[in-house]
Design an enzyme around this catalytic site. Structure first.
Site, PDB file in Angstrom:
ATOM      1  N   ASP A 272      -5.268   0.752   3.954  1.00 28.70           N
ATOM      2  CA  ASP A 272      -5.317   1.874   2.902  1.00 28.70           C
ATOM      3  C   ASP A 272      -6.664   2.239   2.569  1.00 28.70           C
ATOM      4  OD1 ASP A 272      -4.196   4.234   1.418  1.00 28.70           O
ATOM      5  OD2 ASP A 272      -3.371   3.051  -0.185  1.00 28.70           O
ATOM      6  N   GLY A 273      -7.172   3.717   2.272  1.00 27.19           N
ATOM      7  CA  GLY A 273      -8.284   3.897   1.658  1.00 27.19           C
ATOM      8  C   GLY A 273      -9.166   4.590   2.826  1.00 27.19           C
TER       9      GLY A 273
ATOM     10  N   ARG B  50     -10.265   8.136   1.172  1.00 31.36           N
ATOM     11  CA  ARG B  50     -11.227   7.911   0.266  1.00 31.36           C
ATOM     12  C   ARG B  50     -12.549   7.456   0.658  1.00 31.36           C
ATOM     13  NH1 ARG B  50      -7.330   4.329  -3.472  1.00 31.36           N
ATOM     14  NH2 ARG B  50      -6.244   4.582  -1.475  1.00 31.36           N
TER      15      ARG B  50
ATOM     16  N   ARG C 150       1.998  14.898   6.124  1.00 34.32           N
ATOM     17  CA  ARG C 150       0.581  15.283   5.589  1.00 34.32           C
ATOM     18  C   ARG C 150       0.167  16.588   6.484  1.00 34.32           C
ATOM     19  NH1 ARG C 150      -3.463   9.920   5.141  1.00 34.32           N
ATOM     20  NH2 ARG C 150      -1.937   8.895   3.649  1.00 34.32           N
TER      21      ARG C 150
ATOM     22  N   ARG D 283     -11.650  13.665   6.252  1.00 33.87           N
ATOM     23  CA  ARG D 283     -10.835  12.396   6.381  1.00 33.87           C
ATOM     24  C   ARG D 283     -10.528  11.655   7.523  1.00 33.87           C
ATOM     25  NH1 ARG D 283      -7.377  11.580   2.191  1.00 33.87           N
ATOM     26  NH2 ARG D 283      -5.682  10.966   3.643  1.00 33.87           N
TER      27      ARG D 283
ATOM     28  N   HIS E 197     -10.473   7.235   9.328  1.00 35.32           N
ATOM     29  CA  HIS E 197      -9.521   6.995  10.359  1.00 35.32           C
ATOM     30  C   HIS E 197     -10.186   6.397  11.632  1.00 35.32           C
ATOM     31  CE1 HIS E 197      -6.396   8.376   7.671  1.00 35.32           C
ATOM     32  NE2 HIS E 197      -6.324   9.534   8.038  1.00 35.32           N
TER      33      HIS E 197
ATOM     34  N   ASN F  62       4.326   9.617   6.258  1.00 36.88           N
ATOM     35  CA  ASN F  62       3.159  10.484   6.841  1.00 36.88           C
ATOM     36  C   ASN F  62       3.008  11.523   7.785  1.00 36.88           C
ATOM     37  OD1 ASN F  62       1.181   7.347   6.959  1.00 36.88           O
ATOM     38  ND2 ASN F  62       1.182   8.555   5.325  1.00 36.88           N
TER      39      ASN F  62
ATOM     40  N   LEU G 294       4.357  -1.320  -2.162  1.00 32.95           N
ATOM     41  CA  LEU G 294       4.769  -1.666  -0.873  1.00 32.95           C
ATOM     42  C   LEU G 294       4.828  -0.281  -0.003  1.00 32.95           C
ATOM     43  CD1 LEU G 294       5.409  -4.091   0.776  1.00 32.95           C
ATOM     44  CD2 LEU G 294       7.675  -4.094  -0.109  1.00 32.95           C
TER      45      LEU G 294
HETATM   46  C1  FPP Z   1      -4.121   5.119   5.090  1.00 31.61           C
HETATM   47  O1  FPP Z   1      -5.443   5.793   4.477  1.00 31.61           O
HETATM   48  C2  FPP Z   1      -4.283   4.881   6.614  1.00 31.61           C
HETATM   49  C3  FPP Z   1      -3.501   5.672   7.260  1.00 31.61           C
HETATM   50  C4  FPP Z   1      -2.662   6.544   6.946  1.00 31.61           C
HETATM   51  C5  FPP Z   1      -3.984   5.392   8.932  1.00 31.61           C
HETATM   52  C6  FPP Z   1      -4.270   4.026   9.439  1.00 31.61           C
HETATM   53  C7  FPP Z   1      -4.672   4.404  10.597  1.00 31.61           C
HETATM   54  C8  FPP Z   1      -5.769   3.946  11.017  1.00 31.61           C
HETATM   55  C9  FPP Z   1      -6.611   2.866  10.736  1.00 31.61           C
HETATM   56  C10 FPP Z   1      -6.308   4.199  12.813  1.00 31.61           C
HETATM   57  C11 FPP Z   1      -5.895   3.519  13.875  1.00 31.61           C
HETATM   58  C12 FPP Z   1      -5.105   2.286  13.770  1.00 31.61           C
HETATM   59  C13 FPP Z   1      -4.509   1.439  15.023  1.00 31.61           C
HETATM   60  C14 FPP Z   1      -3.586   0.700  14.687  1.00 31.61           C
HETATM   61  C15 FPP Z   1      -5.026   1.941  16.099  1.00 31.61           C
HETATM   62  P1  FPP Z   1      -5.297   6.972   3.764  1.00 31.61           P
HETATM   63  O2  FPP Z   1      -5.452   8.143   4.755  1.00 31.61           O
HETATM   64  O3  FPP Z   1      -4.190   7.100   3.084  1.00 31.61           O
HETATM   65  O4  FPP Z   1      -6.456   6.705   2.502  1.00 31.61           O
HETATM   66  P2  FPP Z   1      -6.217   7.394   1.216  1.00 31.61           P
HETATM   67  O5  FPP Z   1      -5.315   6.832   0.335  1.00 31.61           O
HETATM   68  O6  FPP Z   1      -7.799   7.065   0.680  1.00 31.61           O
HETATM   69  O7  FPP Z   1      -6.170   8.925   1.348  1.00 31.61           O
END
Ligand code: FPP
Length: 237
Positions: free
Chosen positions: A17-18, A21, A68, A30, A34, A65, A192
């Site tokens: 997560d994060g 941000r 989004r 954003r 990723h 998700n 969770l």
């Molecule tokens: C949460 O951060 C993250 C995600 C929804 C996506 C996670 C994906 C990756 C790390 C990329 C690829 C992964 C693999 C396994 C190849 P958020 O967007 O919710 O962050 P925020 O809470 O700060 O908005």
């Protein structure tokens, strides 16, 4: 398994997560968060394999998700597709077996083919299994298991009164994997979020303020050290 006094968990799971941000704080889109998150996946997978972890599972995309903005969902799906094409050398170099679990019915035909190709190419690796939880949610997993059991019961294959915990667990997508010993969540959130609701019954939790794109090998190994000092009693004394 012991590793220099370290009690290495069999199964580590991470709620990554994060990313958003992290990107916003850098004045970036954003999606760039990723992209940076993929580098953390690489670092943690390599560190986990080296430490002797058997399973590393990553919550990459929840059923929720899909809600989004379309641009972010499409960006994440094309990032996944790119990973299926580019990450083979990382997995082969580290003897990692790759798997994706979740609601496949919502994935595109091309992504499903990319996943299958990477799973097949790494199927005979004998080290750690890296499991990406994609289009996954705990309630969805439990509901699907309940549906399968109901269907088996109505077909006379199992009697409702005979259904055991193991029968239920065997119908979850994680069938065959040990439950997570340690669940890490980055970015300061302590929840969770519909992840491993059944599987996390006795998991240890570690919440850290570090944002996922800044979580690397050092942070992963520190998490294993924290886990090593935990006293797990499973409801006993
Ligand atoms: C949460 O951060 C993250 C995600 C929804 C996506 C996670 C994906 C990756 C790390 C990329 C690829 C992964 C693999 C396994 C190849 P958020 O967007 O919710 O962050 P925020 O809470 O700060 O908005």
């Amino acid at each position: 398994m012991e590793n220099n006094e370290l009690k290495v968990p069999r199964h580590v799971s991470i709620i990554m997560d994060g990313n958003g941000r992290w990107a916003t704080r850098q004045g970036k889109q954003r999606l760039e968060g990723h992209f940076a998150g993929v580098e953390s996946v690489r670092k943690c997978a390599t560190a986990a394999a080296r430490a002797g972890v058997e399973y590393l599972s990553l919550y990459a995309f929840s059923e929720e998700n899909w809600g989004r903005p379309m641009e972010e969902v499409e960006g994440l799906m094309s990032l996944m597709m790119r990973c299926m094409k580019n990450e083979l050398p990382t997995f082969m170099d580290n003897n990692i077996k790759f798997k994706v679990l979740g609601n496949y019915s919502r994935l595109s035909v091309a992504l499903k083919a990319g996943i299958k190709a990477l799973e097949n190419a790494t199927a005979s690796n004998t080290g750690m299994t890296l499991v990406v939880m994609l289009s996954y949610s705990g309630k969805w997993d439990i509901l699907e298991a309940a549906r399968k059991l109901a269907s088996d019961a109505s077909a006379g294959k199992i009697r409702p009164e005979d259904i055991s915990m193991d029968d239920f667990g065997a119908r979850l997508v994680t069938n065959g994997m040990p439950d997570p010993d340690l669940i890490i969540r980055t970015s300061g959130e302590s929840r969770l979020s519909n992840y491993f609701l059944w599987q996390a019954a006795y998991s240890e939790f570690l919440f850290t303020d570090v944002l996922w794109p800044e979580f690397g090998e050092k942070e992963f190994m520190e998490a294993l050290e924290v886990y090593s000092r935990r006293d797990r009693r499973y409801g006993k004394v």
